[in-house]
Motif scaffolding. Structure first.
Motif, PDB file in Angstrom:
ATOM      1  N   LEU A 108      74.083  93.196  63.185  1.00  0.00           N
ATOM      2  CA  LEU A 108      74.635  94.207  64.085  1.00  0.00           C
ATOM      3  C   LEU A 108      75.960  94.745  63.568  1.00  0.00           C
ATOM      4  O   LEU A 108      76.730  94.016  62.945  1.00  0.00           O
ATOM      5  CB  LEU A 108      74.864  93.607  65.477  1.00  0.00           C
ATOM      6  CG  LEU A 108      73.677  92.914  66.142  1.00  0.00           C
ATOM      7  CD1 LEU A 108      74.122  92.220  67.419  1.00  0.00           C
ATOM      8  CD2 LEU A 108      72.555  93.901  66.416  1.00  0.00           C
ATOM      9  N   ARG A 109      76.233  96.011  63.895  1.00  0.00           N
ATOM     10  CA  ARG A 109      77.527  96.621  63.582  1.00  0.00           C
ATOM     11  C   ARG A 109      77.886  97.558  64.729  1.00  0.00           C
ATOM     12  O   ARG A 109      77.042  98.271  65.252  1.00  0.00           O
ATOM     13  CB  ARG A 109      77.437  97.394  62.273  1.00  0.00           C
ATOM     14  CG  ARG A 109      78.725  98.142  61.909  1.00  0.00           C
ATOM     15  CD  ARG A 109      78.634  98.842  60.582  1.00  0.00           C
ATOM     16  NE  ARG A 109      77.586  99.868  60.605  1.00  0.00           N
ATOM     17  CZ  ARG A 109      77.218 100.584  59.546  1.00  0.00           C
ATOM     18  NH1 ARG A 109      77.775 100.386  58.381  1.00  0.00           N
ATOM     19  NH2 ARG A 109      76.272 101.486  59.648  1.00  0.00           N
ATOM     20  N   LYS A 110      79.167  97.526  65.109  1.00  0.00           N
ATOM     21  CA  LYS A 110      79.693  98.437  66.126  1.00  0.00           C
ATOM     22  C   LYS A 110      80.563  99.480  65.440  1.00  0.00           C
ATOM     23  O   LYS A 110      81.757  99.256  65.239  1.00  0.00           O
ATOM     24  CB  LYS A 110      80.544  97.674  67.142  1.00  0.00           C
ATOM     25  CG  LYS A 110      79.786  96.677  67.985  1.00  0.00           C
ATOM     26  CD  LYS A 110      80.751  96.008  68.956  1.00  0.00           C
ATOM     27  CE  LYS A 110      80.090  94.981  69.815  1.00  0.00           C
ATOM     28  NZ  LYS A 110      81.065  94.311  70.709  1.00  0.00           N
ATOM     29  N   PRO A 111      79.999 100.619  65.050  1.00  0.00           N
ATOM     30  CA  PRO A 111      80.777 101.624  64.314  1.00  0.00           C
ATOM     31  C   PRO A 111      82.029 102.094  65.060  1.00  0.00           C
ATOM     32  O   PRO A 111      83.058 102.343  64.447  1.00  0.00           O
ATOM     33  CB  PRO A 111      79.793 102.785  64.135  1.00  0.00           C
ATOM     34  CG  PRO A 111      78.446 102.200  64.324  1.00  0.00           C
ATOM     35  CD  PRO A 111      78.614 101.028  65.249  1.00  0.00           C
ATOM     36  N   GLU A 112      81.955 102.179  66.390  1.00  0.00           N
ATOM     37  CA  GLU A 112      83.096 102.653  67.180  1.00  0.00           C
ATOM     38  C   GLU A 112      84.254 101.675  67.181  1.00  0.00           C
ATOM     39  O   GLU A 112      85.394 102.049  67.454  1.00  0.00           O
ATOM     40  CB  GLU A 112      82.666 102.921  68.626  1.00  0.00           C
ATOM     41  CG  GLU A 112      81.651 104.032  68.777  1.00  0.00           C
ATOM     42  CD  GLU A 112      81.060 104.085  70.181  1.00  0.00           C
ATOM     43  OE1 GLU A 112      81.724 103.638  71.133  1.00  0.00           O
ATOM     44  OE2 GLU A 112      79.926 104.568  70.309  1.00  0.00           O
TER      45      GLU A 112
ATOM     46  N   LEU B 247      71.798  96.310  56.679  1.00  0.00           N
ATOM     47  CA  LEU B 247      72.212  96.405  58.084  1.00  0.00           C
ATOM     48  C   LEU B 247      70.996  96.428  58.989  1.00  0.00           C
ATOM     49  O   LEU B 247      70.059  97.198  58.770  1.00  0.00           O
ATOM     50  CB  LEU B 247      73.048  97.670  58.305  1.00  0.00           C
ATOM     51  CG  LEU B 247      73.475  97.936  59.749  1.00  0.00           C
ATOM     52  CD1 LEU B 247      74.395  96.831  60.260  1.00  0.00           C
ATOM     53  CD2 LEU B 247      74.157  99.290  59.855  1.00  0.00           C
TER      54      LEU B 247
ATOM     55  N   ASP C 191      72.946  99.496  64.239  1.00  0.00           N
ATOM     56  CA  ASP C 191      74.216  99.947  64.802  1.00  0.00           C
ATOM     57  C   ASP C 191      74.058  99.912  66.319  1.00  0.00           C
ATOM     58  O   ASP C 191      73.024 100.351  66.851  1.00  0.00           O
ATOM     59  CB  ASP C 191      74.547 101.379  64.357  1.00  0.00           C
ATOM     60  CG  ASP C 191      75.189 101.428  62.975  1.00  0.00           C
ATOM     61  OD1 ASP C 191      75.876 100.454  62.601  1.00  0.00           O
ATOM     62  OD2 ASP C 191      75.009 102.441  62.274  1.00  0.00           O
TER      63      ASP C 191
ATOM     64  N   ASN D 141      79.733  99.993  71.367  1.00  0.00           N
ATOM     65  CA  ASN D 141      80.893  99.109  71.446  1.00  0.00           C
ATOM     66  C   ASN D 141      80.937  98.425  72.817  1.00  0.00           C
ATOM     67  O   ASN D 141      81.798  98.709  73.637  1.00  0.00           O
ATOM     68  CB  ASN D 141      82.170  99.904  71.177  1.00  0.00           C
ATOM     69  CG  ASN D 141      83.364  99.002  70.956  1.00  0.00           C
ATOM     70  OD1 ASN D 141      83.218  97.798  70.759  1.00  0.00           O
ATOM     71  ND2 ASN D 141      84.543  99.572  71.000  1.00  0.00           N
TER      72      ASN D 141
END
Length: 183
Positions: free
Chosen positions: A133-137, A148, A151, A154
């Motif tokens: 997981l990634r939280k771009p914000e 990855l 996304d 947040n």
């Protein structure tokens, strides 16, 4: 644990077990193609990456070596300052190795940025990132993530290794924790 067992604690289920397993299988195929014939060292970051690391490693149709690190980031509450200390270091020598860091989630990226620098200083041939997981914000630094999963918004998420107060890690899916639980 199934998400329906704690439905009152969740705003919503963000990712089902099937979605997670499907994406890990896709990532495993990419990793196999990129590292064909190579000896890869998977480095899991404790405690959150345990589920991702276990399922990813079992999905890979190639030999890999696994090792673990535990790091602590100083900060207030749920925010990271990027000041990190190693709680459990690797047992493996990284000299000349191809290293793949396996993470559950990338929030600010501060701790992971520090970890990448630390591992690169140990003489590996390469260091890459695999994150479910990634939280771009939430990003405060740019992290080059080669593999990855998803996304996500947040929001405060739990399950599949992610916890709140050491609970929810064993939930098979990933869900957004209801604010009344942590407020």
């Amino acid at each position: 644990m199934e998400s329906h067992n704690i439905a009152g604690d969740l705003e919503e289920v963000l990712l089902t077990e099937e979605q997670i397993q499907g994406r890990l299988a896709e990532l495993a195929r990419q990793i196999e193609a990129d590292y064909a014939g190579e000896n890869v060292l998977l480095v899991g970051v404790l405690k959150g990456a345990v589920m991702v690391m276990a399922d990813l490693a079992r999905e890979l149709n190639m030999q890999v070596t696994m090792d673990w690190m535990a790091v602590s980031s100083y900060g207030s509450g749920t925010t990271s300052s990027g000041v990190v200390r190693i709680l459990k270091d690797l047992d493996s020598d990284l000299t000349g190795r191809k290293v793949l860091i396996v993470e559950d989630i990338i929030d600010s990226g501060l701790t992971l940025s520090w970890l990448i620098s630390n591992l690169k200083s140990r003489g590996p041939e390469s260091v890459e990132i695999c994150a479910l997981l990634r939280k771009p914000e939430a990003a405060r630094v740019d992290i080059d993530v080669k593999y990855l999963g998803f996304d996500i918004p947040n929001k405060f998420v739990v399950g599949y290794g992610l916890d709140y107060n050491e609970q929810y890690r064993n939930m098979r899916s990933v869900g957004i924790l209801a604010p009344h639980i942590y407020s």
